[in-house]
Design an enzyme around this catalytic site. Structure first.
Site, PDB file in Angstrom:
ATOM      1  N   ARG A  86       0.848  -1.206   0.000  1.00 44.21           N
ATOM      2  CA  ARG A  86       0.000   0.000   0.000  1.00 44.21           C
ATOM      3  C   ARG A  86       0.873   1.240   0.000  1.00 44.21           C
ATOM      4  O   ARG A  86       1.816   1.348   0.772  1.00 44.21           O
ATOM      5  CB  ARG A  86      -0.898  -0.009   1.240  1.00 44.21           C
ATOM      6  N   ARG A  91      -6.403  -0.697  -3.839  1.00 40.76           N
ATOM      7  CA  ARG A  91      -5.339  -1.004  -2.891  1.00 40.76           C
ATOM      8  C   ARG A  91      -5.251  -2.492  -2.601  1.00 40.76           C
ATOM      9  O   ARG A  91      -6.253  -3.189  -2.611  1.00 40.76           O
ATOM     10  CB  ARG A  91      -5.517  -0.232  -1.600  1.00 40.76           C
ATOM     11  N   ASP A 118      -6.290  -2.436   2.833  1.00 37.42           N
ATOM     12  CA  ASP A 118      -6.781  -1.248   3.528  1.00 37.42           C
ATOM     13  C   ASP A 118      -7.201  -1.689   4.919  1.00 37.42           C
ATOM     14  O   ASP A 118      -8.031  -2.585   5.061  1.00 37.42           O
ATOM     15  CB  ASP A 118      -7.970  -0.659   2.763  1.00 37.42           C
ATOM     16  N   ASP A 157      -8.665  -0.001   8.296  1.00 43.25           N
ATOM     17  CA  ASP A 157      -9.218   1.197   8.918  1.00 43.25           C
ATOM     18  C   ASP A 157      -9.497   0.928  10.391  1.00 43.25           C
ATOM     19  O   ASP A 157     -10.194  -0.040  10.726  1.00 43.25           O
ATOM     20  CB  ASP A 157     -10.522   1.620   8.242  1.00 43.25           C
TER      21      ASP A 157
END
Length: 166
Positions: free
Chosen positions: A92, A101, A104, A106
């Site tokens: 990434r 991507r 990811d 989060d």
């Protein structure tokens, strides 16, 4: 005889959303879950699901998404930095580009903490609007309260579903 309740693990409860839409999506998500197991005790995750990209500037491949919850002994900033390092380890580059991507990660919730800074907002500002995050959270941790709204994950999920006959 009453059943004994297991005490909550030490540390802070965390929720992380995982996604990938480039390369070996299944491999990227599985690798990330394995790595999270070293940072998070009592790790539980939702089954991965295919999701159309949201709020992206150009067409992209479908995402494979999952949500993981557990307990960490790390502080919020260190935990966030470790997530960023895991993303970089899978190729990434650049956070916040809304582009495709490989991985990811989060940070959705970090206990009952609230922070807004240049690179980190907790709770994640859009988790309540994303069914692929909120639905699994409502199933995994229905009683966990959103520190901003005060509602549980189950209440947030129920509020977004249409009422009436199915």
């Amino acid at each position: 005889m009453t059943a004994s309740r297991r005490p909550a693990p030490a540390g802070t409860r965390v929720a992380v959303a995982l996604g990938s839409n480039l390369g070996d999506r299944e491999g990227h998500v599985a690798w990330a879950l394995q790595q999270l197991g070293a940072l998070v005790d009592d790790l539980e995750s939702s089954a991965p699901e295919d999701t159309a990209p949201l709020d992206v500037p150009a067409p992209q491949p479908t995402y494979l998404n999952s949500v993981a919850v557990g307990w960490t002994r790390l502080g919020r900033r260190e935990f966030f930095d470790r997530l960023t390092a895991l993303e970089r380890a899978r190729g990434r580059t650049g956070k916040g580009t809304r582009g495709p991507r490989t991985l990811d990660l989060d940070l959705i919730l970090f206990g009952d903490e609230v922070e807004t800074s240049a690179d980190l907002t907790v709770p994640h500002p859009r988790f309540r609007d994303r069914a692929f995050v909120l639905g699994p959270l409502a199933r995994l941790v229905p009683d966990w309260r959103d520190p901003v709204t005060g509602l549980t994950m189950a209440e947030l999920w129920d509020a977004r579903r249409p009422s009436g006959p199915a």
